[in-house]
Design a protein around this motif. Structure first.
Motif, PDB file in Angstrom:
ATOM      1  N   ASN A  69       8.616   0.561  -2.364  1.00 59.84           N
ATOM      2  CA  ASN A  69       8.075  -1.169  -1.564  1.00 59.84           C
ATOM      3  C   ASN A  69       7.600  -0.943  -0.507  1.00 59.84           C
ATOM      4  O   ASN A  69       7.755  -1.887   0.337  1.00 59.84           O
ATOM      5  CB  ASN A  69       9.843  -1.349  -2.884  1.00 59.84           C
ATOM      6  N   ASP A 277      -2.506 -11.409 -11.640  1.00 55.33           N
ATOM      7  CA  ASP A 277      -1.490 -11.277 -10.871  1.00 55.33           C
ATOM      8  C   ASP A 277      -0.998 -10.266  -8.987  1.00 55.33           C
ATOM      9  O   ASP A 277      -0.133 -10.684  -9.080  1.00 55.33           O
ATOM     10  CB  ASP A 277       0.451 -11.136 -11.608  1.00 55.33           C
ATOM     11  N   TRP A 279      -2.237 -10.040  -5.748  1.00 54.89           N
ATOM     12  CA  TRP A 279      -2.134 -10.834  -4.367  1.00 54.89           C
ATOM     13  C   TRP A 279      -3.632 -10.873  -3.485  1.00 54.89           C
ATOM     14  O   TRP A 279      -4.404 -10.191  -3.990  1.00 54.89           O
ATOM     15  CB  TRP A 279      -1.444 -10.459  -3.195  1.00 54.89           C
ATOM     16  N   LYS A 331      -5.809 -11.730   3.690  1.00 60.92           N
ATOM     17  CA  LYS A 331      -5.407  -9.976   4.251  1.00 60.92           C
ATOM     18  C   LYS A 331      -6.228  -8.917   3.419  1.00 60.92           C
ATOM     19  O   LYS A 331      -6.676  -9.836   2.816  1.00 60.92           O
ATOM     20  CB  LYS A 331      -4.659 -10.564   3.292  1.00 60.92           C
ATOM     21  N   SER A 334      -2.313  -5.741   0.546  1.00 52.95           N
ATOM     22  CA  SER A 334      -1.547  -6.945   0.143  1.00 52.95           C
ATOM     23  C   SER A 334      -0.795  -5.981  -0.697  1.00 52.95           C
ATOM     24  O   SER A 334      -1.188  -4.695  -1.518  1.00 52.95           O
ATOM     25  CB  SER A 334      -1.438  -7.333  -1.231  1.00 52.95           C
ATOM     26  N   ARG A 335       1.227  -5.576   0.134  1.00 57.78           N
ATOM     27  CA  ARG A 335       2.395  -4.513  -1.678  1.00 57.78           C
ATOM     28  C   ARG A 335       3.153  -5.927  -1.990  1.00 57.78           C
ATOM     29  O   ARG A 335       3.520  -5.563  -2.999  1.00 57.78           O
ATOM     30  CB  ARG A 335       3.177  -4.137  -0.364  1.00 57.78           C
ATOM     31  N   ARG A 336       2.337  -7.209  -1.834  1.00 55.65           N
ATOM     32  CA  ARG A 336       3.334  -8.232  -3.476  1.00 55.65           C
ATOM     33  C   ARG A 336       2.031  -8.344  -4.794  1.00 55.65           C
ATOM     34  O   ARG A 336       1.081  -8.265  -4.705  1.00 55.65           O
ATOM     35  CB  ARG A 336       2.690  -9.531  -1.743  1.00 55.65           C
ATOM     36  N   VAL A 337       3.444  -9.351  -4.826  1.00 60.00           N
ATOM     37  CA  VAL A 337       2.265  -9.315  -6.488  1.00 60.00           C
ATOM     38  C   VAL A 337       3.411 -10.655  -7.178  1.00 60.00           C
ATOM     39  O   VAL A 337       4.307 -11.063  -7.001  1.00 60.00           O
ATOM     40  CB  VAL A 337       2.940  -8.268  -8.036  1.00 60.00           C
ATOM     41  N   LEU A 338       1.557 -11.642  -7.051  1.00 62.43           N
ATOM     42  CA  LEU A 338       2.089 -13.094  -7.415  1.00 62.43           C
ATOM     43  C   LEU A 338       3.698 -13.315  -8.789  1.00 62.43           C
ATOM     44  O   LEU A 338       3.644 -11.800  -9.720  1.00 62.43           O
ATOM     45  CB  LEU A 338       1.121 -13.681  -7.552  1.00 62.43           C
ATOM     46  N   ASP A 339       3.655 -14.386  -8.823  1.00 65.60           N
ATOM     47  CA  ASP A 339       4.861 -14.732  -9.805  1.00 65.60           C
ATOM     48  C   ASP A 339       4.422 -14.769 -11.465  1.00 65.60           C
ATOM     49  O   ASP A 339       5.043 -14.385 -12.380  1.00 65.60           O
ATOM     50  CB  ASP A 339       6.271 -15.632 -10.076  1.00 65.60           C
ATOM     51  N   SER A 357       9.593  -3.452  -6.381  1.00 62.14           N
ATOM     52  CA  SER A 357       8.752  -4.325  -6.230  1.00 62.14           C
ATOM     53  C   SER A 357       7.224  -4.324  -5.392  1.00 62.14           C
ATOM     54  O   SER A 357       6.474  -5.899  -4.237  1.00 62.14           O
ATOM     55  CB  SER A 357       9.311  -5.297  -5.265  1.00 62.14           C
ATOM     56  N   ALA A 358       6.366  -3.616  -5.245  1.00 65.77           N
ATOM     57  CA  ALA A 358       5.263  -3.812  -4.309  1.00 65.77           C
ATOM     58  C   ALA A 358       3.808  -3.706  -5.640  1.00 65.77           C
ATOM     59  O   ALA A 358       3.889  -2.844  -6.127  1.00 65.77           O
ATOM     60  CB  ALA A 358       5.426  -2.872  -3.041  1.00 65.77           C
TER      61      ALA A 358
END
Length: 497
Positions: A69, A277, A279, A331, A334-339, A357-358
């Motif tokens: 994370n 989903d 990023w 970018k 990305s270490r994010r996932v969309l909602d 969470s990543a």
């Protein structure tokens, strides 16, 4: 008291089959645990060893999630959890099956597993497929002096059979490429020989069952093509067609099988459902990789496409939009996932991990400017026509300057994975250039990331691939989809329970 089955995983790759079987083995009624995994590739061994270590816990260690994370380096597991790490090292062996002395070493572990579990073992694995694959056979034809009968890779399956003879498991699963059905050596089909050897193995012999077709009622061997499984018909978002043979030892009492063991075909899962989903990312530039330079290059390519005289109107509209758009991705990692989440329920439960969470290993490659234009055109065309364009349909200025481009051998050279259908087969070739695995969003102008390819292969999001990025791609492309393996494992469990 439940019977505990020990799994031996040969030619294990990064663990796709093993992941499916170990997840199915969590059922307390018929537990199945991996006793031994054997693989020759060093990076895949590291991946296997990490996953084996993690499976030794009821819940993965908090230090694992903290590292994932936050994007930090994984800790030294041998220092934090020495006993668990030692078990993982013992379970996973880096060995070249077929090499001198390896069988004798492995035989010791086979005997231990068989005796400790009173014969309740399961053998899984897929011998290397380069000699059988259509691409491999095409390459071999171009080799001066190549003689198929002298290629040892045609006979590596015999090492699998040799281990099958020694272990005498209750059941086995052997996977290989579709090309095995048509491969010929010494004037005959190789697959019929493989089935003969598998059927007669282990002294008592094995009943060979197809998984996606109804076995013959008279107990005869199924037709060769009945052993072909189309993964997209079983909840996998990928048109991956593989030969998979299930063998049940003939002295095992099993129920009658009068329907496909994997069940009826399911609705297809699309590329968009499993990767949208994640990023949005820009690709990189092979030189002077800065966001502003990348965006300027994409706009220039979009303007060139839009102004071309014979361009498709729908493609022109997309290109015009991108040439004027000020919101292109910025970018590369990305270490994010969309909602937003369109994952089907069966894959949502399989892929997602609430403690994560990543987005792991979601980083793009760098591309030359001309390839950005080709990727943009291919993705735009696929969005408009619901299919990727052939190379002959690209405008002249986007045609690669290869001498053999007109030969027809590279008609799908720049292939977008269409958003509205399952992907094409994810292969190890994705490690080379990504041209066959273009992202369906024209604005991103890139090939798929390791994580997107892993999603198409149904690896859980918390599955970490060790090694440099090229080797991560290679591992993903060489694997059996874990969710398909999970379904196979449940079918095996129903038969031998």
């Amino acid at each position: 008291m439940p019977r505990n089955f020990a799994i031996i995983d040969l030619f294990a790759g990064p663990g796709g089959l093993g992941e499916g079987f170990s997840r199915a083995g969590r059922n307390p009624a018929t537990p199945m645990d991996i006793h031994l995994s054997v693989e020759m590739d060093d990076y895949a061994v590291q991946t296997l060893r990490l996953r084996s270590f993690l499976r030794s816990f009821d819940s993965f260690p908090p230090e694992y999630y903290e590292a994932l994370n936050t994007g930090t380096v994984l800790p030294s597991w041998s220092e934090l959890y020495p006993s668990n790490w030692k078990l993982a090292q013992g379970e996973v062996r880096r060995r070249v099956l077929g090499a001198h002395g390896v069988f004798e070493e492995i035989a010791v572990e086979l005997d231990k597993a068989r005796e400790a579990n009173h014969g309740d073992t399961i053998l899984i694995g897929g011998p290397p497929c380069q000699a059988y694959s259509l691409a491999g056979r095409s390459r071999n034809k171009g080799k001066t002096g190549y003689v198929a009968e002298e290629d040892d890779r045609h006979y590596l399956y015999r090492e699998y059979v040799r281990i099958l003879d020694r272990l005498r498991p209750a059941a086995f699963v052997m996977e290989n490429v579709k090309g095995m059905l048509s491969s010929r050596v010494d004037g005959g089909g190789i697959f019929s020989r493989v089935l003969d050897d598998l059927e007669g193995a282990g002294g008592t012999g094995y009943r060979l069952l197809p998984l996606a077709a109804v076995p013959p009622a008279d107990g005869q061997r199924a037709d060769g093509r009945d052993f072909l499984i189309r993964a997209e018909q079983h909840g996998v978002p990928q048109a991956r067609h593989r030969v998979i043979v299930l063998g049940i030892r003939k002295d095992m009492a099993v129920p009658d099988v009068n329907s496909p063991l994997l069940g009826d075909p399911a609705d297809p899962v699309t590329v968009a459902e499993v990767i949208e989903d994640l990023w949005k990312l820009r690709s990189g530039l092979s030189r002077q990789d800065e966001t502003s330079a990348w965006q300027s290059t994409v706009k220039a390519q979009a303007e060139a496409i839009a102004s071309h005289g014979s361009i498709d109107p729908g493609v022109r509209d997309i290109a015009l939009h991108l040439a004027r758009d000020e919101a292109l991705p910025s970018k590369r990692l990305s270490r994010r996932v969309l909602d937003a989440d369109r994952l089907p329920d069966h894959l949502k439960d399989w892929i997602r991990d609430d403690r994560l969470s990543a987005a792991l290993q979601h980083e793009t490659r760098g591309h030359i400017p001309d390839d950005l234009g080709r990727y943009l055109f291919s993705a735009a065309y696929a969005r408009v026509h619901d299919r990727a364009p052939k190379l002959s349909e690209f405008p002249d200025f986007l045609q690669p300057r290869h001498r053999n481009r007109a030969s027809g051998d590279f008609a799908d050279r720049f292939r977008t994975q269409v958003a509205t259908r399952p992907s094409t087969t994810v292969t190890s070739h994705i490690s080379k250039d990504g041209h066959y695995f273009i992202h369906p969003d024209p604005a991103q102008c890139r090939s798929l990331t390791v994580r997107e390819a892993a999603r198409l292969q149904t690896f859980p999001d918390d599955y970490f691939f060790c090694g440099p990025r090229t080797q991560q791609y290679h591992q993903v492309g060489n694997a059996v989809p874990p969710y398909l393996a999970f379904q196979i494992a449940k079918a095996v469990r129903r038969l031998i329970d």
